[in-house]
Design a protein around this motif. Structure first.
Motif, PDB file in Angstrom:
ATOM      1  N   ARG A 163       0.829  -1.211   0.000  1.00  0.00           N
ATOM      2  CA  ARG A 163       0.000   0.000   0.000  1.00  0.00           C
ATOM      3  C   ARG A 163       0.863   1.260   0.000  1.00  0.00           C
ATOM      4  O   ARG A 163       0.488   2.289  -0.566  1.00  0.00           O
ATOM      5  N   MET A 164       2.025   1.182   0.628  1.00  0.00           N
ATOM      6  CA  MET A 164       2.883   2.346   0.757  1.00  0.00           C
ATOM      7  C   MET A 164       3.649   2.653  -0.527  1.00  0.00           C
ATOM      8  O   MET A 164       3.745   3.809  -0.943  1.00  0.00           O
ATOM      9  N   VAL A 165       4.180   1.617  -1.195  1.00  0.00           N
ATOM     10  CA  VAL A 165       5.030   1.857  -2.364  1.00  0.00           C
ATOM     11  C   VAL A 165       4.359   1.503  -3.688  1.00  0.00           C
ATOM     12  O   VAL A 165       4.889   1.825  -4.748  1.00  0.00           O
ATOM     13  N   GLY A 166       3.211   0.820  -3.633  1.00  0.00           N
ATOM     14  CA  GLY A 166       2.523   0.421  -4.854  1.00  0.00           C
ATOM     15  C   GLY A 166       2.882  -0.997  -5.277  1.00  0.00           C
ATOM     16  O   GLY A 166       3.947  -1.507  -4.923  1.00  0.00           O
ATOM     17  N   LYS A 167       2.007  -1.624  -6.045  1.00  0.00           N
ATOM     18  CA  LYS A 167       2.191  -3.020  -6.444  1.00  0.00           C
ATOM     19  C   LYS A 167       3.417  -3.225  -7.335  1.00  0.00           C
ATOM     20  O   LYS A 167       4.125  -4.224  -7.212  1.00  0.00           O
ATOM     21  N   LYS A 168       3.669  -2.284  -8.244  1.00  0.00           N
ATOM     22  CA  LYS A 168       4.785  -2.450  -9.173  1.00  0.00           C
ATOM     23  C   LYS A 168       6.124  -2.444  -8.450  1.00  0.00           C
ATOM     24  O   LYS A 168       7.002  -3.259  -8.729  1.00  0.00           O
ATOM     25  N   VAL A 169       6.288  -1.494  -7.514  1.00  0.00           N
ATOM     26  CA  VAL A 169       7.542  -1.427  -6.749  1.00  0.00           C
ATOM     27  C   VAL A 169       7.652  -2.622  -5.810  1.00  0.00           C
ATOM     28  O   VAL A 169       8.721  -3.242  -5.688  1.00  0.00           O
ATOM     29  N   ALA A 170       6.553  -2.969  -5.146  1.00  0.00           N
ATOM     30  CA  ALA A 170       6.567  -4.077  -4.183  1.00  0.00           C
ATOM     31  C   ALA A 170       6.877  -5.413  -4.838  1.00  0.00           C
ATOM     32  O   ALA A 170       7.386  -6.325  -4.182  1.00  0.00           O
ATOM     33  N   ALA A 171       6.580  -5.527  -6.142  1.00  0.00           N
ATOM     34  CA  ALA A 171       6.854  -6.778  -6.856  1.00  0.00           C
ATOM     35  C   ALA A 171       8.350  -7.032  -7.004  1.00  0.00           C
ATOM     36  O   ALA A 171       8.783  -8.172  -7.188  1.00  0.00           O
ATOM     37  N   TYR A 172       9.163  -5.972  -6.930  1.00  0.00           N
ATOM     38  CA  TYR A 172      10.608  -6.116  -7.133  1.00  0.00           C
ATOM     39  C   TYR A 172      11.445  -5.727  -5.922  1.00  0.00           C
ATOM     40  O   TYR A 172      12.635  -6.052  -5.859  1.00  0.00           O
ATOM     41  N   LEU A 173      10.826  -5.027  -4.971  1.00  0.00           N
ATOM     42  CA  LEU A 173      11.600  -4.516  -3.846  1.00  0.00           C
ATOM     43  C   LEU A 173      10.945  -4.913  -2.530  1.00  0.00           C
ATOM     44  O   LEU A 173       9.791  -4.573  -2.274  1.00  0.00           O
ATOM     45  N   GLU A 174      11.684  -5.643  -1.699  1.00  0.00           N
ATOM     46  CA  GLU A 174      11.190  -6.079  -0.394  1.00  0.00           C
ATOM     47  C   GLU A 174      11.627  -5.090   0.683  1.00  0.00           C
ATOM     48  O   GLU A 174      12.675  -4.436   0.552  1.00  0.00           O
ATOM     49  N   PRO A 175      10.859  -4.997   1.780  1.00  0.00           N
ATOM     50  CA  PRO A 175      11.246  -4.092   2.881  1.00  0.00           C
ATOM     51  C   PRO A 175      12.639  -4.390   3.435  1.00  0.00           C
ATOM     52  O   PRO A 175      13.404  -3.475   3.736  1.00  0.00           O
ATOM     53  N   TRP A 176      12.979  -5.695   3.549  1.00  0.00           N
ATOM     54  CA  TRP A 176      14.273  -6.050   4.123  1.00  0.00           C
ATOM     55  C   TRP A 176      15.430  -5.592   3.235  1.00  0.00           C
ATOM     56  O   TRP A 176      16.525  -5.286   3.723  1.00  0.00           O
ATOM     57  N   GLN A 177      15.178  -5.519   1.908  1.00  0.00           N
ATOM     58  CA  GLN A 177      16.225  -5.069   1.003  1.00  0.00           C
ATOM     59  C   GLN A 177      16.539  -3.593   1.226  1.00  0.00           C
ATOM     60  O   GLN A 177      17.703  -3.185   1.184  1.00  0.00           O
ATOM     61  N   CYS A 178      15.497  -2.808   1.467  1.00  0.00           N
ATOM     62  CA  CYS A 178      15.703  -1.389   1.789  1.00  0.00           C
ATOM     63  C   CYS A 178      16.445  -1.228   3.104  1.00  0.00           C
ATOM     64  O   CYS A 178      17.305  -0.351   3.253  1.00  0.00           O
ATOM     65  N   THR A 179      16.108  -2.091   4.063  1.00  0.00           N
ATOM     66  CA  THR A 179      16.771  -2.041   5.368  1.00  0.00           C
ATOM     67  C   THR A 179      18.257  -2.347   5.242  1.00  0.00           C
ATOM     68  O   THR A 179      19.105  -1.683   5.851  1.00  0.00           O
ATOM     69  N   VAL A 180      18.577  -3.376   4.435  1.00  0.00           N
ATOM     70  CA  VAL A 180      19.983  -3.739   4.221  1.00  0.00           C
ATOM     71  C   VAL A 180      20.741  -2.567   3.589  1.00  0.00           C
ATOM     72  O   VAL A 180      21.852  -2.221   4.009  1.00  0.00           O
ATOM     73  N   TRP A 181      20.140  -1.962   2.561  1.00  0.00           N
ATOM     74  CA  TRP A 181      20.793  -0.834   1.892  1.00  0.00           C
ATOM     75  C   TRP A 181      21.040   0.308   2.867  1.00  0.00           C
ATOM     76  O   TRP A 181      22.123   0.891   2.897  1.00  0.00           O
ATOM     77  N   LEU A 182      20.039   0.619   3.709  1.00  0.00           N
ATOM     78  CA  LEU A 182      20.177   1.723   4.660  1.00  0.00           C
ATOM     79  C   LEU A 182      21.257   1.426   5.692  1.00  0.00           C
ATOM     80  O   LEU A 182      22.049   2.312   6.065  1.00  0.00           O
ATOM     81  N   MET A 183      21.310   0.174   6.163  1.00  0.00           N
ATOM     82  CA  MET A 183      22.313  -0.216   7.153  1.00  0.00           C
ATOM     83  C   MET A 183      23.722  -0.174   6.574  1.00  0.00           C
ATOM     84  O   MET A 183      24.703  -0.032   7.315  1.00  0.00           O
ATOM     85  N   LEU A 184      23.847  -0.305   5.262  1.00  0.00           N
ATOM     86  CA  LEU A 184      25.157  -0.202   4.619  1.00  0.00           C
ATOM     87  C   LEU A 184      25.513   1.251   4.300  1.00  0.00           C
ATOM     88  O   LEU A 184      26.668   1.661   4.441  1.00  0.00           O
ATOM     89  N   PHE A 185      24.505   2.015   3.863  1.00  0.00           N
ATOM     90  CA  PHE A 185      24.763   3.395   3.451  1.00  0.00           C
ATOM     91  C   PHE A 185      25.159   4.296   4.626  1.00  0.00           C
ATOM     92  O   PHE A 185      26.157   5.050   4.531  1.00  0.00           O
ATOM     93  N   LEU A 186      24.428   4.241   5.726  1.00  0.00           N
ATOM     94  CA  LEU A 186      24.662   5.168   6.835  1.00  0.00           C
ATOM     95  C   LEU A 186      26.062   5.042   7.440  1.00  0.00           C
ATOM     96  O   LEU A 186      26.777   6.046   7.567  1.00  0.00           O
ATOM     97  N   PRO A 187      26.504   3.840   7.833  1.00  0.00           N
ATOM     98  CA  PRO A 187      27.875   3.763   8.372  1.00  0.00           C
ATOM     99  C   PRO A 187      28.942   4.049   7.315  1.00  0.00           C
ATOM    100  O   PRO A 187      29.995   4.610   7.624  1.00  0.00           O
ATOM    101  N   GLY A 188      28.658   3.677   6.048  1.00  0.00           N
ATOM    102  CA  GLY A 188      29.615   3.976   4.977  1.00  0.00           C
ATOM    103  C   GLY A 188      29.795   5.471   4.799  1.00  0.00           C
ATOM    104  O   GLY A 188      30.923   5.964   4.667  1.00  0.00           O
ATOM    105  N   TYR A 189      28.689   6.187   4.817  1.00  0.00           N
ATOM    106  CA  TYR A 189      28.746   7.643   4.680  1.00  0.00           C
ATOM    107  C   TYR A 189      29.457   8.270   5.876  1.00  0.00           C
ATOM    108  O   TYR A 189      30.279   9.191   5.722  1.00  0.00           O
ATOM    109  N   ALA A 190      29.170   7.760   7.071  1.00  0.00           N
ATOM    110  CA  ALA A 190      29.797   8.298   8.278  1.00  0.00           C
ATOM    111  C   ALA A 190      31.311   8.107   8.249  1.00  0.00           C
ATOM    112  O   ALA A 190      32.070   8.975   8.709  1.00  0.00           O
TER     113      ALA A 190
END
Length: 237
Positions: A163-190
């Protein structure tokens, strides 16, 4: 002439902290056109046989048997076109009879009797022919049952994400994948910001994305050899 895609499939136990048990066979059988066919065998992590029976077009047919880890028979009964049919027996791990039930294409019939593990009758119930609801109860291994429960529990989160991202995005992108990316990006940027300044933003974005893609591909491969629901179908009404 119709050509069928047929091959032997081995489903393995997933990665575990008990690394010496990782990769052991969990189930083995034949897949035809994406569905389970013929005899399939299931094992516990210990290597002891857990369950065995036949599939047709992804649903259970014929006689099925499930064992306790100690080798004692736990459940025995037959399926017809994926529905429980005929007499079913259940036992406790000490060999004592636990339940006797009768089924007619997924509907309880006759008398169901339940005992405790000491042989005392706990309950006896008579079912009226043709008046019982039809229920789909596949015989599951312990891992099958845990996976089905976990999948059902994730449905609420999955629906909210869609409902939040739409069916098309949800078909290819899982919530956990976004979480993994964020957990890698933040410490990398820091870590990179003090040395690279604003350039650290695109570098961290790209680095996190590349590593995330690797994690997603590795997870997809892991699922392809460990998912316990591979090749399953649904019985026809």
């Amino acid at each position: 002439m119709i050509m069928m895609n047929s091959y032997e499939k081995i489903i393995r136990w997933p990665l575990s902290f008990r690394f010496w048990e990782t990769g052991r066979e969990y189930a083995k059988g034949r897949i035809e056109d994406g569905l389970r066919q013929g005899m399939w065998t299931f094992w516990y992590r210990s290597g002891a046989k857990q369950m065995e029976g036949e599939y047709k077009d992804g649903v259970q047919v014929g006689l099925w048997i499930k064992w306790w880890p100690n080798g004692q028979v736990a459940t025995q009964g037959a399926f017809k076109d994926g529905w429980m049919h005929g007499e079913w027996n259940d036992w406790f791990d000490n060999g004592q009879k636990a339940m006797l039930s009768h089924w007619d294409m997924g509907r309880k019939t006759g008398v169901t009797t339940i005992w405790d593990r000491f042989g005392n009758e706990v309950k006896s119930q008579k079912h009226r022919a043709g008046r019982e609801p039809r229920n789909y109860y596949p015989l599951m291994s312990n891992r099958d049952a845990s996976f089905a429960l976990a999948t059902a529990q994730k449905m609420g989160m999955r629906n909210a994400w869609t409902r939040m991202v739409g069916k098309k995005v949800a078909a290819y992108l899982e919530p956990w994948q976004c979480t993994v990316w964020l957990m890698l990006f933040l410490p990398g940027y820091a870590l990179l910001k003090p040395k690279m300044g604003l350039i650290a933003i695109p570098v961290s974005l790209v680095g996190a994305a590349l590593i995330s893609i690797g994690v997603v591909l590795a997870t997809a491969y892991h699922d392809s050899i460990t998912r316990p629901d591979i090749g399953l179908g649904k019985p026809k009404d």
